[in-house]
Design a protein around this motif. Structure first.
Motif, PDB file in Angstrom:
ATOM      1  N   LYS A 140      36.397  35.863 -35.909  1.00 34.06           N
ATOM      2  CA  LYS A 140      36.011  34.434 -36.285  1.00 34.06           C
ATOM      3  C   LYS A 140      36.266  33.606 -35.214  1.00 34.06           C
ATOM      4  CE  LYS A 140      38.349  35.847 -40.649  1.00 34.06           C
ATOM      5  NZ  LYS A 140      39.706  36.010 -41.304  1.00 34.06           N
ATOM      6  N   VAL A 141      34.833  33.131 -35.164  1.00 38.77           N
ATOM      7  CA  VAL A 141      34.845  32.306 -34.096  1.00 38.77           C
ATOM      8  C   VAL A 141      35.101  30.904 -34.368  1.00 38.77           C
ATOM      9  CG1 VAL A 141      33.164  31.615 -32.184  1.00 38.77           C
ATOM     10  CG2 VAL A 141      33.137  33.889 -32.911  1.00 38.77           C
ATOM     11  N   LEU A 142      34.663  30.315 -35.422  1.00 31.74           N
ATOM     12  CA  LEU A 142      34.730  29.094 -35.834  1.00 31.74           C
ATOM     13  C   LEU A 142      35.596  29.036 -37.201  1.00 31.74           C
ATOM     14  CD1 LEU A 142      31.330  27.431 -35.080  1.00 31.74           C
ATOM     15  CD2 LEU A 142      33.266  27.227 -33.608  1.00 31.74           C
ATOM     16  N   HIS A 186      31.431  33.887 -38.593  1.00 36.27           N
ATOM     17  CA  HIS A 186      32.243  34.931 -37.911  1.00 36.27           C
ATOM     18  C   HIS A 186      31.023  36.020 -37.406  1.00 36.27           C
ATOM     19  CE1 HIS A 186      35.232  34.273 -41.658  1.00 36.27           C
ATOM     20  NE2 HIS A 186      35.138  33.568 -40.588  1.00 36.27           N
ATOM     21  N   PHE A 187      31.413  36.575 -36.277  1.00 35.36           N
ATOM     22  CA  PHE A 187      30.524  37.536 -35.856  1.00 35.36           C
ATOM     23  C   PHE A 187      31.472  38.991 -36.188  1.00 35.36           C
ATOM     24  CE2 PHE A 187      29.500  34.645 -32.427  1.00 35.36           C
ATOM     25  CZ  PHE A 187      28.069  34.421 -32.523  1.00 35.36           C
ATOM     26  N   GLY A 188      31.016  39.308 -37.331  1.00 36.74           N
ATOM     27  CA  GLY A 188      31.702  40.760 -37.758  1.00 36.74           C
ATOM     28  C   GLY A 188      33.222  40.387 -38.056  1.00 36.74           C
ATOM     29  N   GLY A 230      35.770  22.386 -23.610  1.00 33.60           N
ATOM     30  CA  GLY A 230      36.853  23.403 -23.760  1.00 33.60           C
ATOM     31  C   GLY A 230      36.555  24.577 -22.765  1.00 33.60           C
ATOM     32  N   SER A 231      37.358  25.444 -22.718  1.00 33.27           N
ATOM     33  CA  SER A 231      37.479  26.369 -21.796  1.00 33.27           C
ATOM     34  C   SER A 231      36.358  27.392 -22.293  1.00 33.27           C
ATOM     35  CB  SER A 231      38.886  27.225 -21.413  1.00 33.27           C
ATOM     36  OG  SER A 231      39.221  27.442 -22.701  1.00 33.27           O
ATOM     37  N   SER A 232      35.801  28.327 -21.566  1.00 34.49           N
ATOM     38  CA  SER A 232      34.795  29.345 -21.682  1.00 34.49           C
ATOM     39  C   SER A 232      35.213  30.265 -22.935  1.00 34.49           C
ATOM     40  CB  SER A 232      34.512  30.244 -20.570  1.00 34.49           C
ATOM     41  OG  SER A 232      33.904  31.274 -21.006  1.00 34.49           O
ATOM     42  N   GLY A 233      34.452  30.271 -23.765  1.00 32.98           N
ATOM     43  CA  GLY A 233      34.690  31.388 -24.857  1.00 32.98           C
ATOM     44  C   GLY A 233      35.489  30.558 -26.041  1.00 32.98           C
ATOM     45  N   CYS A 234      35.345  29.476 -26.044  1.00 34.19           N
ATOM     46  CA  CYS A 234      36.244  28.679 -27.132  1.00 34.19           C
ATOM     47  C   CYS A 234      35.447  28.644 -28.324  1.00 34.19           C
ATOM     48  CB  CYS A 234      36.947  27.428 -26.604  1.00 34.19           C
ATOM     49  SG  CYS A 234      35.866  26.128 -26.434  1.00 34.19           S
ATOM     50  N   GLY A 235      34.101  28.589 -28.278  1.00 32.81           N
ATOM     51  CA  GLY A 235      33.108  28.696 -29.354  1.00 32.81           C
ATOM     52  C   GLY A 235      32.424  27.196 -29.180  1.00 32.81           C
ATOM     53  N   LYS A 236      32.155  26.440 -28.272  1.00 40.90           N
ATOM     54  CA  LYS A 236      31.316  25.356 -28.083  1.00 40.90           C
ATOM     55  C   LYS A 236      29.901  25.835 -28.274  1.00 40.90           C
ATOM     56  CE  LYS A 236      32.386  25.108 -23.831  1.00 40.90           C
ATOM     57  NZ  LYS A 236      33.252  26.133 -23.386  1.00 40.90           N
ATOM     58  N   SER A 237      29.458  26.749 -27.731  1.00 42.66           N
ATOM     59  CA  SER A 237      28.160  26.891 -27.632  1.00 42.66           C
ATOM     60  C   SER A 237      27.617  27.439 -29.370  1.00 42.66           C
ATOM     61  CB  SER A 237      27.502  28.078 -26.947  1.00 42.66           C
ATOM     62  OG  SER A 237      27.691  27.717 -25.378  1.00 42.66           O
ATOM     63  N   THR A 238      28.782  28.292 -29.821  1.00 35.20           N
ATOM     64  CA  THR A 238      28.352  28.598 -31.059  1.00 35.20           C
ATOM     65  C   THR A 238      28.393  27.395 -32.196  1.00 35.20           C
ATOM     66  OG1 THR A 238      30.099  30.713 -30.448  1.00 35.20           O
ATOM     67  CG2 THR A 238      29.615  30.222 -32.784  1.00 35.20           C
ATOM     68  N   LEU A 239      29.144  26.782 -32.010  1.00 33.24           N
ATOM     69  CA  LEU A 239      29.161  25.542 -32.823  1.00 33.24           C
ATOM     70  C   LEU A 239      27.708  24.626 -32.672  1.00 33.24           C
ATOM     71  CD1 LEU A 239      30.318  23.477 -34.777  1.00 33.24           C
ATOM     72  CD2 LEU A 239      31.468  22.182 -32.712  1.00 33.24           C
TER      73      LEU A 239
HETATM   74  N1  LIG Z   1      26.713  37.603 -30.676  1.00 36.18           N
HETATM   75  C1  LIG Z   1      28.014  37.523 -30.580  1.00 36.18           C
HETATM   76  N2  LIG Z   1      28.941  38.548 -31.186  1.00 36.18           N
HETATM   77  C2  LIG Z   1      29.927  38.654 -31.032  1.00 36.18           C
HETATM   78  N3  LIG Z   1      30.562  37.684 -30.373  1.00 36.18           N
HETATM   79  C3  LIG Z   1      30.377  36.676 -29.884  1.00 36.18           C
HETATM   80  C4  LIG Z   1      28.903  36.530 -29.944  1.00 36.18           C
HETATM   81  N4  LIG Z   1      28.501  35.439 -29.241  1.00 36.18           N
HETATM   82  C5  LIG Z   1      29.949  34.899 -28.966  1.00 36.18           C
HETATM   83  N5  LIG Z   1      30.729  35.626 -29.359  1.00 36.18           N
HETATM   84  C6  LIG Z   1      32.173  35.335 -29.023  1.00 36.18           C
HETATM   85  O1  LIG Z   1      32.402  34.039 -29.720  1.00 36.18           O
HETATM   86  C7  LIG Z   1      33.123  33.437 -28.701  1.00 36.18           C
HETATM   87  C8  LIG Z   1      32.791  31.990 -28.682  1.00 36.18           C
HETATM   88  O2  LIG Z   1      31.556  32.216 -27.949  1.00 36.18           O
HETATM   89  P1  LIG Z   1      30.784  30.597 -27.207  1.00 36.18           P
HETATM   90  O3  LIG Z   1      30.517  29.876 -28.276  1.00 36.18           O
HETATM   91  O4  LIG Z   1      29.530  31.148 -26.478  1.00 36.18           O
HETATM   92  O5  LIG Z   1      31.752  30.218 -26.053  1.00 36.18           O
HETATM   93  P2  LIG Z   1      31.579  29.128 -25.174  1.00 36.18           P
HETATM   94  O6  LIG Z   1      32.803  27.901 -25.627  1.00 36.18           O
HETATM   95  O7  LIG Z   1      31.996  29.568 -23.792  1.00 36.18           O
HETATM   96  O8  LIG Z   1      30.267  28.378 -25.313  1.00 36.18           O
HETATM   97  C9  LIG Z   1      33.574  34.050 -27.566  1.00 36.18           C
HETATM   98  O9  LIG Z   1      34.869  34.762 -27.450  1.00 36.18           O
HETATM   99  C10 LIG Z   1      32.399  35.265 -27.576  1.00 36.18           C
HETATM  100  O10 LIG Z   1      33.076  36.278 -27.202  1.00 36.18           O
END
Ligand SMILES: Nc1ncnc2c1ncn2[C@@H]1O[C@H](COP(=O)(O)OP(=O)(O)O)[C@@H](O)[C@H]1O
Ligand SMILES: [Mg+2]
Lengths: 308, 300, 356
Positions: C17-19, C12-14, C36-45
């Motif tokens: 809930k990203v993942l 979670h970012f605050g 996945g499309s942009s913003g779906c949480g790939k980079s986060t994972l």
């Molecule tokens: N540091 C952060 N603080 C808050 N939200 C974030 C942060 N980094 C990413 N997000 C949010 O998390 C979601 C997933 O981001 P990301 O993993 O970068 O997507 P992508 O699949 O394009 O790589 C996005 O909706 C983004 O706005």
């Protein structure tokens, strides 16, 4: 949808999350000077002064409560009232002129002129000089017997009169001339950087639409430079409140008390006339003035953002 | 003017061939008048400092010296009286140098680490401290000066050089931290992540990756600090003793001392001498300073 | 043995809930693409796997070691970023050796490893240059080299080719595939480009809203998408969808009653459903032979693309596209006979959107 080979249970739990307090400990330790400055100096010292402004401290700070006595006394002191009036006058003029001159110079320099660097250097160099130096130079130039006044008189205008440093009713303009000389160059540079940051296409579009240059500035460029203006505003205001050295060097508050400013009142009460309580109360009033000016700005600036 | 004509000699276009167009006369006329206002005091300072007192009393402050003399400079440097002693500005100059060097180094070191931590190693609460710091910019010094006297006394630093160094570090912190924070924020996060994957820690990344990249902003910070600290008067007066008064304080004491006949030429020589250090820095690094403001102040 | 295992991962970012409760097993030596499309949480994972983000909850295992709270450099991973993230003030050699120096490796071994990586990636002539003097493709090679020298178990790629132009992207894609064949370590590769995913992956994990929609081989994902989202996401031009009702071997849509014998149902063959047909699976001409679903349609729009031609039409009252040979002569307002093989089509439940 199955994404694991074994059932998705926690297989082992050997690594518990570490205590969050110690996570990235080095970064926290390295930030200690900042934390201490923020808490001890900016919060602690400010609070300390405010608390002590309600005491009858004289030579030494003492927690002998006197309620609002110090403030009452302050607002019944003529010197303080003159200081406040001077600061308000100086502040308003300085703010307006600095913004106007700063922006105008920047806009002129941005017109693809020759010798831009030379002009810029000339406009900016006073900013390198201290208020003490600034004050002393202008004190000399404005010297009624040997300075500008005497030069103009010797040119035949014998009734010409311009002696701000010895004339209580215009001394504040003397300070203003010196203050503007020192500070406008810096604002010009900030504005110039802002102008340079504007996309050339905006100008092309305005020209294609047939909008006159001045109108482009007023209707398009200045609104686009809002953040730059805010930066400039913040820079100028924080400079105005601090105004002290300039007065000390140029007029020492004179003639009489005609050019006193709050900062000088505070210093004199704290360090010369051993009346700490008055100094604390006066400085708390300065803080209050800043708060009154800043809160609406902060509200507009940061309160509005939530709606975007 | 028709739209087509305006398009042709529009302001952003190529330089007009007619040198003396009305636009140019107004443009260069305004700039020149303003330049005169800005340049005049420097000129007056130089001219006055090279004249003898009789010539000053007789003549016009704008007139160039008839007879050039360096006497006032010598006197300002080594003989002028402050009311306490009569060894000129030289003492103040060396005091200022001794204050300047550690203050600049310490304040930049602390602020750059702050900026780095705030941009790349945020921890819970870090933004709170930064906000306090930024609000601190607006708190008038007058509110904090007295308690700091007490703090310094407790630390045994009141009246000493190191006390003043500490004060400069503290009050330089907000602006410099902002400057470095903005700069390091613009360094891509991916670079920072790559360095972490490569096994570099907090200090490793700071010294090996961030600082070498921060050279331009370091120079800007240095220019700001050198001029700011050199030009300081208030802190110098409050936190040091007469023997280690910085140059600005000494200058003011010399020029505004009530005793004796006013020697305007010596005063101007002394004023110029005090302004010489920051002036030199500006004339050498002018462009860099301008670039620095563009990078730091406007972005924030 | 699994190379990377993720168990009920939350991030979670605050309040965002990203993942959420994400589970994933990645095999040893596998090339897994997160698509996945942009913003779906790939980079986060990917950042969680790398240790660049602190997870909110859950566990991460690499080579059966629980690495959830380990430093990135201790995890045996190397990472390649979209923006290359080369250290600008160091030479290529400095960039490659930075990680090894941090690990306090002896000088001789550093030199040897740098030389080997440079040889593999053919960047030997560039070793003394600064990143600023390199082209995009060369920079990305150096970035890969930085992971390579460290001899890691798992390579993580975060959209490594997105900043390159089309031709370079295709070239480097092949090189990455070769590299994987040669090194055969595990690679986890994030992209939003399905061509990259299809060509590189052993398996693809399609993500949406922080969850994995389907994890399967490229062929499986293409031919038997697990749900409507995946079906729509994969394939260009994307799949045709026809809304209707399933009942005893027939699909009623827009007034047509289609015979769907031959469709291998996994779920219930009744109820409201969506029929998905890829444009390239619509038959014309000789290929019509023996197909149970056939119809005459009017050509509305023709998009010739050289190798093939995309024809827009209306079928069963709904917009429908199909692909013909590039040489086929079709014009607007022509009438054409098309056919659909139910075995190549997909059915999705209308409510759950899962494959039937
Ligand atoms: N540091 C952060 N603080 C808050 N939200 C974030 C942060 N980094 C990413 N997000 C949010 O998390 C979601 C997933 O981001 P990301 O993993 O970068 O997507 P992508 O699949 O394009 O790589 C996005 O909706 C983004 O706005
Ligand atoms: Mg991404």
């Amino acid at each position: 949808m199955r994404t694991t080979d074994t059932p998705p249970a926690l297989r082992e739990d050997s690594s518990r999350p570490p205590n969050p307090l110690f996570r990235n400990l080095t970064a926290k330790l390295a930030s200690l000077p900042m934390v201490l400055t923020a808490l001890v100096v900016f919060v602690g010292c400010t609070g300390w002064t405010i608390v002590h402004s309600f005491t009858g401290s004289k030579l030494l700070p003492k927690l002998k409560w006197v309620g609002f006595d110090q403030y009452e006394k302050l607002w019944n002191t003529r010197r303080w009232l003159v200081s406040i009036e001077n600061l308000a006058l100086y502040g308003i003029f300085s703010l307006c002129f600095t913004l106007v001159i700063g922006f105008t110079l920047a806009a002129l320099l941005d017109r693809k002129i020759r010798f831009e660097a030379a002009f810029r250097t000339i406009f900016l160099y006073p900013f390198a000089l201290s208020f003490i130096v600034t004050g002393l130079v202008w004190q000399w130039i404005l010297n009624p017997d040997l300075g500008i006044q005497s030069v103009v008189r010797s040119m035949g205008f014998t009734s010409f009169e311009f002696d701000p440093l010895y004339n209580a009713s215009i001394v504040i303009y003397g300070l203003l001339i010196a203050g503007l000389w020192q500070g406008t160059g810096f604002v010009m540079v900030i504005m110039l950087a802002g102008l340079r940051g504007i996309d050339e296409d905006v100008w092309k579009a305005a020209r294609v639409d047939g909008i006159p240059v001045w109108k482009t500035y007023v209707r398009v460029i200045i609104p686009m430079m809002r953040p730059v203006f805010i930066t400039a505003l913040v820079v100028i205001t924080s400079g105005i409140i601090k105004v002290y050295d300039l007065v000390v060097a140029m007029t020492a508050g004179g003639p009489g008390i005609a050019s006193e400013v709050p900062a000088k009142y505070v210093y004199d009460r704290m360090f010369s006339s051993q009346n700490l309580g008055q100094g604390f109360a006066a400085s708390t009033m300065m803080l209050l003035a800043v708060v009154v000016v800043l809160i609406p700005w902060a509200y507009l600036e940061f309160g509005g953002k939530k709606h975007d | 003017m028709t739209d087509a004509a305006r398009l042709l000699d529009g302001p952003r276009g190529p330089k007009p061939t007619r040198r003396l167009s009305r636009r140019n006369i107004i443009l260069y006329g305004t700039l020149s008048v303003m330049a005169l206002y800005y340049a005049l005091p420097l000129y007056v300072m130089v001219v006055t400092s090279l004249k003898g007192m009789p010539e000053i009393r007789m003549g016009n402050i704008f007139a160039p010296p008839v007879e050039i003399t360096f006497e006032p400079w010598v006197k300002a440097w080594s003989e002028a009286c402050t009311g306490i002693n009569c060894d000129g500005l030289s003492r103040g100059f060396w005091n200022s140098v001794q204050i300047l060097v550690p203050s600049v180094i310490l304040s930049i070191a602390v602020a750059s680490v702050n900026g780095y931590a705030l941009s790349k190693w945020r921890f819970p609460g870090s933004e709170v401290f930064f906000t306090i710091l930024m609000i601190g910019v607006f708190i008038p010094y007058q509110v904090m000066i007295y308690p700091i006297v007490i703090l310094l006394r407790e630390l045994g630093l009141y009246g000493s050089l190191w006390g003043l160094v500490l004060v400069h570090t503290i009050f330089g912190m907000p602006l410099l931290t902002l400057l470095f924070r903005n700069y390091f924020t613009s360094v891509p996060d991916e670079l920072f992540k790559a360095a972490r994957v490569d096994g570099a820690g907090f200090w490793g990344i700071y010294f090996r990756i961030m600082l070498p990249m921060a050279l331009p902003i370091l120079v800007v910070a240095m220019i700001l600090q050198v001029t700011g600290i050199w030009n300081d008067f208030l802190f110098g007066v409050i936190y040091t003793k007469p023997e280690i008064y910085p140059m600005t304080v000494q200058l003011n004491n010399i020029v505004n001392s009530v005793q004796g006949v006013k020697e305007y030429n010596v005063n101007m020589a002394a004023t110029l001498l005090t302004g010489l250090v920051p002036l030199t820095i500006y004339f050498i690094s002018g462009k860099l300073f301008v670039r620095g403001i563009a990078a730091g102040a406007v972005k924030g | 043995m699994h190379s990377v295992s993720i168990r009920s991962l939350d991030l979670h970012f605050g309040a965002v809930k990203v993942l959420q409760n994400l589970d994933l097993d990645i095999h040893d030596g596998e090339f897994l693409v997160l698509l996945g499309s942009s913003g779906c949480g790939k980079s986060t994972l990917l950042n969680c796997i790398a240790g660049l983000l602190d997870v909110t909850d859950g566990q991460i295992f690499i080579k059966d070691r629980n690495v959830t709270w380990m430093e990135p450099s201790e995890r045996g991973i190397g990472m390649v970023f979209q923006s290359y993230a080369l250290y600008p003030q160091m030479t290529v050699e400095g960039n490659l050796s930075f990680g090894l120096k941090n690990a306090r490796m002896p000088r001789a071994e550093i030199d040897e490893r740098v030389a080997r990586a440079a040889r593999i990636l053919q960047i030997e002539p560039l070793l003394k240059r600064k990143p600023g003097a390199l082209s995009g493709g060369q920079r990305q090679r150096v970035a890969i080299g930085r992971a390579l020298v460290r001899d890691v178990d798992v390579f993580l790629f975060d959209e490594p080719l997105s900043n390159l132009d089309a031709k370079l992207r295709a070239d480097l894609r092949v090189e990455i595939k070769r590299l994987h064949q040669k090194l055969s370590n595990t690679m986890i590769y994030v992209t939003h480009d399905q061509v990259e995913a299809m060509t590189l992956a052993d398996r693809i994990a399609i993500m949406k809203g922080g969850q994995i929609m389907q994890l399967a081989t490229p062929a499986e994902i293409y031919n038997r998408p697990g749900n409507k989202y995946v079906a729509d996401f994969i394939g260009s031009p994307s799949m045709n969808f026809l809304e209707g009702d399933l009942s005893d071997g027939h699909f009623t849509t827009g007034g047509e009653n289609l015979d769907i014998t031959g469709y291998p149902f996994e779920g219930p063959a009744t109820g409201a459903a969506t029929l998905g047909v890829r444009p390239e699976h619509v038959a014309t001409g000789h290929d019509l032979q023996g197909l149970p679903i056939q119809a005459e349609v009017a050509v509305e729009l023709v998009e010739p693309m050289g190798s093939d031609t995309l024809v827009w039409t209306t079928f069963a009252g709904q917009s429908f596209r199909f692909r013909m040979d590039g040489q086929a002569e079709v014009r607007e307002r022509d009438t054409i006979r098309i056919g659909i093989d139910p075995a190549k089509a997909s059915f999705f439940d209308k409510a759950s959107e899962l494959r039937l």
